[in-house]
Design a protein around this motif. Sequence first.
Motif, short mmCIF file in Angstrom:
data_model
loop_
_atom_site.label_atom_id
_atom_site.label_comp_id
_atom_site.label_asym_id
_atom_site.label_seq_id
_atom_site.Cartn_x
_atom_site.Cartn_y
_atom_site.Cartn_z
N UNK A 195 -15.81 -18.74 -0.60
CA UNK A 195 -15.82 -18.26 0.74
C UNK A 195 -14.97 -16.98 0.92
N UNK A 196 -13.66 -17.23 0.39
CA UNK A 196 -12.66 -16.04 0.52
C UNK A 196 -13.27 -14.84 -0.32
N UNK A 197 -13.64 -15.04 -1.53
CA UNK A 197 -14.17 -13.97 -2.54
C UNK A 197 -15.40 -13.30 -1.93
N UNK A 198 -16.13 -14.24 -1.04
CA UNK A 198 -17.31 -13.36 -0.33
C UNK A 198 -17.02 -12.45 0.77
N UNK A 199 -15.71 -12.68 1.09
CA UNK A 199 -15.30 -11.86 2.14
C UNK A 199 -14.41 -10.68 1.57
N UNK A 200 -13.79 -10.96 0.25
CA UNK A 200 -12.99 -9.83 -0.35
C UNK A 200 -13.73 -8.91 -1.11
N UNK A 201 -14.80 -9.24 -1.71
CA UNK A 201 -15.66 -8.40 -2.63
C UNK A 201 -16.11 -7.30 -1.93
N UNK A 240 -13.20 0.10 -1.95
CA UNK A 240 -12.01 0.69 -2.20
C UNK A 240 -10.68 0.25 -1.64
N UNK A 241 -10.81 -0.71 -1.02
CA UNK A 241 -9.56 -1.52 -0.34
C UNK A 241 -8.85 -2.14 -1.33
N UNK A 242 -7.46 -2.16 -1.53
CA UNK A 242 -6.77 -3.09 -2.44
C UNK A 242 -6.89 -4.53 -2.41
N UNK A 243 -6.84 -4.89 -3.72
CA UNK A 243 -7.08 -6.65 -3.54
C UNK A 243 -5.94 -7.55 -2.64
N UNK A 244 -4.84 -7.00 -2.57
CA UNK A 244 -4.00 -7.68 -1.82
C UNK A 244 -4.40 -7.51 -0.37
N UNK A 245 -4.59 -6.27 -0.05
CA UNK A 245 -5.08 -6.11 1.44
C UNK A 245 -6.42 -6.91 1.79
#
Length: 224
Positions: free
Chosen positions: A103-109, A115-120
């Motif tokens: 679920x989280x990765x679906x929102x992170x990808x 171009x958003x940094x991964x931590x953000x």
Amino acid sequence: DPALHLDNIVKTYNPGTPGEVRVLHGIDLTLTAGEAVALVAPSGAGKSTLLHIAGLLDTPDSGTVAIGGQDMTGQPEARRTAVRRQEVGFVYQFHHLLPEFTAAENIILPQLANGIPRATAEARASELLTLVGVAPRATHRPAALSGGEQQRVAFCRAMANRPRLLLADEPTGNLDPETADQVFAALMTLVRTTSMAALIATHNLDLAARMDRVLRLNAGRLES
Ligand code: ADP
Ligand code: ADP
């Protein structure tokens, strides 16, 4: 600037042929930040066509579409795609989450693609999942989530890049009434918290009545 401004939108499929379908004729609509508007229409009335034009997936025959004050008329496809990715989130009746990611990765990808940094991106995903009450399920894949949870994650994904405009096509259409209520409440929380504008097509008149305005699409025109 309004999140969305439609001015005199006209759309006819297969013009001048026996298969001609006049779908939209003279649609005017302005959506401001923080506003949730219901779009109610019988099947075949042109709701998907309207949402696709508003979301820059389709072009009208005439009329103007402006997103955040940017008039998209005559803009090249690359520009339309760039504005769509930045400014518009879509949600459908079925969630279309990527099954092999959590679920989280679906929102992170989508944020990483923007171009958003991964931590953000991770912080944003967790903030969104918390707002809709799915944070405890962040590391589960879509198949392990309930229908209502899947749809709430789909909202979070649509909002990952902080779009001005959310376009939803029957987002609760596949859910039982109680779950539809829950998912709708989560959607309203997101709209209120983020000040985006939402245009939500629904057949559910109870949910429609709980939005800020209800618009009916009838014979190619919008009526309130
Ligand atoms: P809704 O989402 O309200 O069901 P649509 O926007 O999908 O309506 O379709 C409106 C009308 O336009 C319908 O009569 C549909 O058959 C027709 N239509 C939709 N897309 C096309 C297309 N690509 N070519 C021809 N006719 C279409
Ligand atoms: P991506 O960045 O994943 O390539 P696109 O820019 O192609 O995405 O599309 C942006 C949004 O528009 C996505 O949320 C996607 O679901 C939606 N979308 C793209 N193409 C279509 C289509 N043909 N019909 C409906 N929705 C679409």
